[in-house]
Design an enzyme around this catalytic site. Structure first.
Site: not given
Ligand code: IVH
Length: 709
Positions: A140, A142, A144, A253, A349, A443, A446, A461, A466
């Site tokens: 899933e 991550k 941000d 999540y 990442k 410029c 020129c 200019c 030029c």
């Molecule tokens: S699971 C115990 N799932 O990433 C499980 N974290 O570095 C730990 N984060 O601050 C987290 N999306 O807030 C999980 N799909 C996702 C996530 C997620 C973002 C963030 C989480 C935590 C950081 C971990």
């Protein structure tokens, strides 16, 4: 908390540690350990408290891993205050500190398919599975944003908190209640769950973020650097109405804790992570759906991660990677945890979009109408897989508003195919040697004094002769957008210019092809190909010619409008300002600039010279307005194309639509009549479906409608 000078030292120390190779002995390792503690604490503070990181996530992770490696080699150096022994800290005194029911851990990181394979192997070892067996994973995004923990008791949301230091967070229940995606009640008790803690991420949609910043700009407030800052700020504001105003959302999540009325852990109701998430989705929580996948093996995981890395920019939330979790809860239990992260999960990442670099110098580019564009030359950095060393700074106001100075450490960002830009200068890292940027008064090509018109951002200019401008104008004249002379690129222009063959654009039409054939790298064939392309361009409709003259403010669209109204280009000599402004969509600025051009005798001479060389100056059928009859198939309809079209390009499709009476518009709203959805259509399609009144067509249906099957 950190003085400026100290920040600079810690930043420099970080860069030094990143370069440093392995320590020779325990004494050296001890010193490095202390330094790593210092710099990691500093960067955590910059990231979590100040929302203003000065190194990339990748660099932070590298430092963190370095410390972990030393601690593994010299366990006596692992002290309880080591950054590896706790998760990051964002506690401030503004809010009540509350203890999480179970610690909120971090995630270990991976960066490529190789790292994922290693992770998979570690899992199999821990779970004592055959090397060639497959482990099932859930992948899933991550997200941000800002992490949150939600506690429900007897079906009611009773508490929400930020992650804090992982053990304790800041309570922000009122703010959570202001977030519409967080249910205030959910039917847990039906499933014999009396108390739960859920983990999730608070986010702001990218669209929404743009709107918020636009409003802030109007109100004279400072802008948020990115959606994450806007989201974390909205989480921790004291005023819940501000949270609501920003439109914060939360994705859930993870099920962290679940107990029945006797207080027994009932997480084992579910046999997989995926079941838990589906359950939460059914209870009304926002969970990842299309963004989540159950993968049969680690190869599928890697493919899905790459797929999302490519899609990342088009997705409406900021994500900085994917999270890979062992699906089976039994296997998860077998893997267990370190003090820092679960062993059954890992973050994949994406390549960094942001990096820091040093601004070394500024160069000034001269455009075809003489606009001076400052360009920052930075120490080359890798950004999302591309080396970046030059970045446009647009104009003087941009430099001043961001207070960018030579020698500054700058934060650079490159999002998708978007050109890289400077997010900000890190003024905390200045040592006094940085120099303010003095925008040139003359410029750089020129030496003519520069001018800046009222209401315009650029210095220009004014010298039409030029050299730099002349070259740019010629390059533009032959380009695809203008006369579209096939194969005639900037390198030819420069070469012919140096040979003194080109003094103005008219000379392009009297090149000596025999001489060209003699040039190194040419020959009969390429010379005659060029001749053919130039001869073809001579017959262009006059809207192309008008556009190709580089008249300030006279763009493609205005050129077309003018071309519709004249029989011959030189007719414009006799036009008055009113003649121009009588045309819908042509304003006084275009009028003024075109008038000035046609009032200049040398320009008239230039056009006459071109005509004598065979360039068409007479209106062609292509210049005449398209006549759309009232019974054209798309008459009066507005239309939008989205997704990938297979039988034609996007532009071609839009032109076809116009020819058949439709108006192309760019956004989905109730004003839209027809959406043509190509392959992999995304958010626009969804939106159009939601609007309900939009007719949705496939590419083939569209072609059929206009009789072009
Ligand atoms: S699971 C115990 N799932 O990433 C499980 N974290 O570095 C730990 N984060 O601050 C987290 N999306 O807030 C999980 N799909 C996702 C996530 C997620 C973002 C963030 C989480 C935590 C950081 C971990």
């Amino acid at each position: 908390m950190y003085q400026k000078e100290q920040q600079r030292q810690l930043f420099d120390l970080s860069k030094k540690l990143l370069q440093q190779t392995a320590e020779a002995d325990q004494a050296a390792a001890k010193e490095t350990t202390q330094q790593l503690h210092q710099v990691l604490h500093f960067h955590e503070w910059k990231y979590y408290i100040q929302n203003d990181p000065v190194i990339s996530d990748f660099e932070y992770d590298t430092l963190f891993k370095k410390l972990e490696a030393i601690e593994e080699q010299f366990p006596e150096l692992k002290t309880p205050d080591s950054p590896t022994q706790r998760v990051s800290n964002d506690l401030t005194n503004e809010f009540n500190s509350v203890e999480h029911l179970v610690p909120m851990l971090s995630l270990d990181n991976s960066y490529n398919a190789e790292d994922l394979k290693d992770f998979d192997e570690r899992i199999k070892k821990r779970c004592m599975l055959e090397e060639d067996s497959d482990v099932e994973y859930v992948v899933e995004p991550k997200f941000d944003g800002g992490s949150i923990a939600l506690v429900y008791e007897n079906d009611v949301l009773v508490r929400a908190a930020t992650r804090g230091n992982g053990t304790k967070g800041e309570e922000m229940t009122l703010n959570a209640k202001a977030m519409r995606t967080i249910p205030l009640r959910a039917d847990f008790s039906k499933h014999n769950i009396q108390k739960v803690e859920l983990r999730g991420e608070a986010l702001i949609e990218k669209n929404n973020f743009d709107k918020i910043n636009a409003q802030r700009a109007k109100d004279g407030q400072t802008l948020f650097a990115n959606p994450r800052n806007a989201a974390t700020g909205g989480l921790r504001t004291k005023d819940p109405s501000e949270t609501a105003k920003r439109g914060l959302e939360a994705f859930v999540y993870q099920l962290g804790f679940a107990a029945n009325e006797n207080g027994d852990n009932v997480l084992d109701k579910f046999s997989t992570h995926n079941e838990g998430i589906e359950f939460l989705g059914q209870l009304g929580f926002k969970v990842p759906i299309v963004e989540r996948k159950v993968c049969k093996n680690i190869k599928e995981v890697a493919d899905f991660c790459k797929h999302w890395e490519a899609k990342r920019e088009g997705y409406n939330y900021e994500i900085d990677g994917m999270v890979v979790k062992v699906n089976s809860l039994t296997l998860q239990e077998k893997c267990g945890y370190t003090s820092h992260h679960p062993r059954w999960a890992i973050a994949y990442k994406f390549k960094a979009k942001q990096a820091t670099s040093t601004l070394e110098t500024i160069e000034y580019q001269i455009g075809k109408i003489g606009s001076i564009t400052p360009v920052a030359k930075i120490t080359p950095v890798q950004l999302a897989g591309v080396t970046v060393s030059s970045i446009s700074l647009h104009n003087e106001d941009f430099i001043n508003s961001k207070d960018i100075r030579i020698g500054d450490t700058v934060l650079v960002e490159r999002a998708g195919d978007v050109i890289p830009y400077i997010v900000k200068s890190m003024d905390d890292l200045r040592d006094g040697s940085e120099q303010k940027i003095e925008f040139p008064k003359e410029c750089p090509g020129c030496q003519t004094p520069l001018i800046r018109a009222e209401k315009e951002a650029a210095w220009r200019c004014p010298n039409y002769q030029c050299e730099a401008q002349v070259l740019q104008r010629m390059t533009f004249h032959v380009s695809k957008d203008a006369m579209d002379i096939d194969g005639f690129g900037p390198s030819y222009i420069e070469r012919f210019y140096e040979l003194d063959w080109l003094k103005d654009i008219a000379d392009i039409y009297q090149l000596d092809y025999e001489a060209i054939a003699q040039l190194e790298g040419f020959g009969e064939r390429s010379a005659s190909k060029l001749q053919m392309a130039i001869d073809k361009a001579k017959q262009n409709p006059i809207h192309r010619l008008l556009h190709s003259l580089s008249i300030h403010h006279l763009g493609k669209k205005a050129s077309k409008l003018l071309a519709q109204e004249i029989n011959h280009v030189l007719d414009l000599q006799n036009w008055t300002e009113e003649d121009f402004t009588n045309i819908k969509d042509i304003g006084p600025v275009v009028a003024e600039n075109v008038l000035a051009f046609f009032n200049d005798a040398s320009n008239i001479e230039l056009l006459k010279k071109m005509e004598s060389l065979g360039v068409n100056l007479v209106q062609t059928d292509d210049d005449k307005p398209v006549q759309v009859s009232a019974d054209a198939p798309l008459a009066g309809k507005s239309i939008l194309f989205t997704g990938k079209l297979l039988k034609m390009g996007r532009k071609e499709a839009q032109e076809l639509a116009t020819l058949n009476g439709a108006k192309n518009i760019s956004a989905v709203s109730s004003k839209l009549n027809i959406l043509v959805a190509g392959e992999k259509a995304g958010s626009k399609l969804k939106k159009a479906q939601a609007v309900g009144t939009v007719e949705i067509l496939t590419e083939d249906e569209f072609l059929k409608l206009i009789g072009k099957e």
